[in-house]
Scaffold this active site. Sequence first.
Site, mmCIF file in Angstrom:
data_model
loop_
_atom_site.group_PDB
_atom_site.id
_atom_site.type_symbol
_atom_site.label_atom_id
_atom_site.label_comp_id
_atom_site.label_asym_id
_atom_site.label_seq_id
_atom_site.Cartn_x
_atom_site.Cartn_y
_atom_site.Cartn_z
ATOM 1 C CD GLU A 53 -3.111 0.592 2.272
ATOM 2 O OE1 GLU A 53 -3.958 1.455 2.493
ATOM 3 O OE2 GLU A 53 -3.006 -0.463 2.957
ATOM 4 N N GLY B 173 -8.420 4.780 7.061
ATOM 5 C CA GLY B 173 -9.276 4.652 8.231
ATOM 6 C C GLY B 173 -8.710 3.716 9.269
ATOM 7 N N GLY B 174 -8.092 2.589 8.822
ATOM 8 C CA GLY B 174 -7.579 1.606 9.760
ATOM 9 C C GLY B 174 -6.081 1.632 9.941
ATOM 10 C CB THR C 99 -1.224 5.970 8.851
ATOM 11 O OG1 THR C 99 -0.639 7.064 8.131
ATOM 12 C CG2 THR C 99 -0.329 5.645 10.043
ATOM 13 C CD GLN C 100 -0.678 2.421 4.672
ATOM 14 O OE1 GLN C 100 -1.364 3.300 4.154
ATOM 15 N NE2 GLN C 100 -1.195 1.525 5.502
#
Length: 459
Positions: free
Chosen positions: A203, A230-231, A233-234
């Site tokens: 991702e 939403g669930g 972060t990168q």
Amino acid sequence: MGKFSTYRYLELIDDSSAPHINVRSRAIKNPRRLKKVFIFLIILAIFVTYFLGLFAGQSQWLDGLAKTLGYESVYHHAVIIDAGSSGSRVLSYKFRVPFTVFGRANLDLVDEYFEQSKPGLSSYADDPEKGAETIVQLIKKAEFLTPPEKRRNTMLIVRATAGLRLLPADKAHQLITHVYAAISKLGYDVGPDSVKIMDGSDEGIFIWYTVNLLHNLMGGDTMAALDLGGGSTQITYQLSEGDYPLYPANDQYVVAAGNNITLYTHSYLNLGLLAARYGVFRMEAEDNNTSEFVSICVDPIVQKESWTYGNKQYSISGAKRENSMKRMTVYKACHALVKRYVLATLDWEPPHAPRGTRAAMSYFYEVAADAGIIDVMTGGVVTVSAYRSSAVRACSAANVEQPWACIDLVYIVSLLQDAYKIGDNEPISLFKKINGHEVSWSLGLAYTSVMNKLAAAEP
């Protein structure tokens, strides 16, 4: 030196096997006479660009000349489903293969279609058949961009993100199975790996690839990419050779970007905006598994506000405040709580902030737009300081229309400052679209998947 990734989609550059456009397979209008003129002009163009010192930019110039002389472009399509935690999105792409003589085969993005639906696929954990149908309906909305005769050779790829990663394994598997069965009937190129849960590293790399591809920065100084879902972060950015020992080997990936470069990418589960909001509420409630939360990060005017997260409904109320509490006092109390959650949830802290230009998207953009920090249509440049100023105002504003403004803004401040170590006045560019194209990891996946398919087809 960074480790060489087994990364499936981004192939490393190898001059001995790099894909090239097979000019012989391209039809050119008007036979022999035009062909002789065409070849002569191409040779002349190569010499001119070489002697003028413009050789590095020969691809676009020659492609334009080839089109003028009748080069027939070849088009490739890809359809990607982003099954995120807060909604599902279809992105259908049309790529053109430009004419080239030197270097690798390349792709130009010609057209795209974007559509989304809510809630996310994970919301159908107890009704996987219905969840699969929402994906089918999205694909059907986008099918006009891919001609019927092209669909059998058009890759259809579904990638679920943090929403499914947070589900029990058996429920996630049922969703994947039903989606695969449903899309296999649509006439596209659906392989055994077409439907799966995406790794967080994938991702991050794909959104980095998209941002730099759309800015034409591949092969130059690239931008760091910060994506807030939403669930999860990168954060993804290019490393200098001196940085290699400072970062975990498992977070380093060697990818092709003009030349082979080493990226650092890390995905933080439970640090997406919605997951963090829930985590802070639970921490404040001392993890007592209640469905009713009371938070200092919510204005007292908000009482028993209904909020759904992870297929469960919760009731949220603002904590009582003394009349004498000043704006900064409320902000500091909320920030202390949020910072405690962030630092407790981090599984790795980068040694320093990403160097160079930074691009941020998704909820970084949405929250800033809702707060009026940027234009909702065009985006803009922000700083941690700007987010903080908005957070201070939001934490003392009785705004029932935006009940989560305080906690969301404070969370972004904490993530950027306490986790990513970005200074108060360091610029961050926020994007929703670049040159009219949606900023999504889907483009990076589509582009590299088609490129690899072209490479595999080369003799």
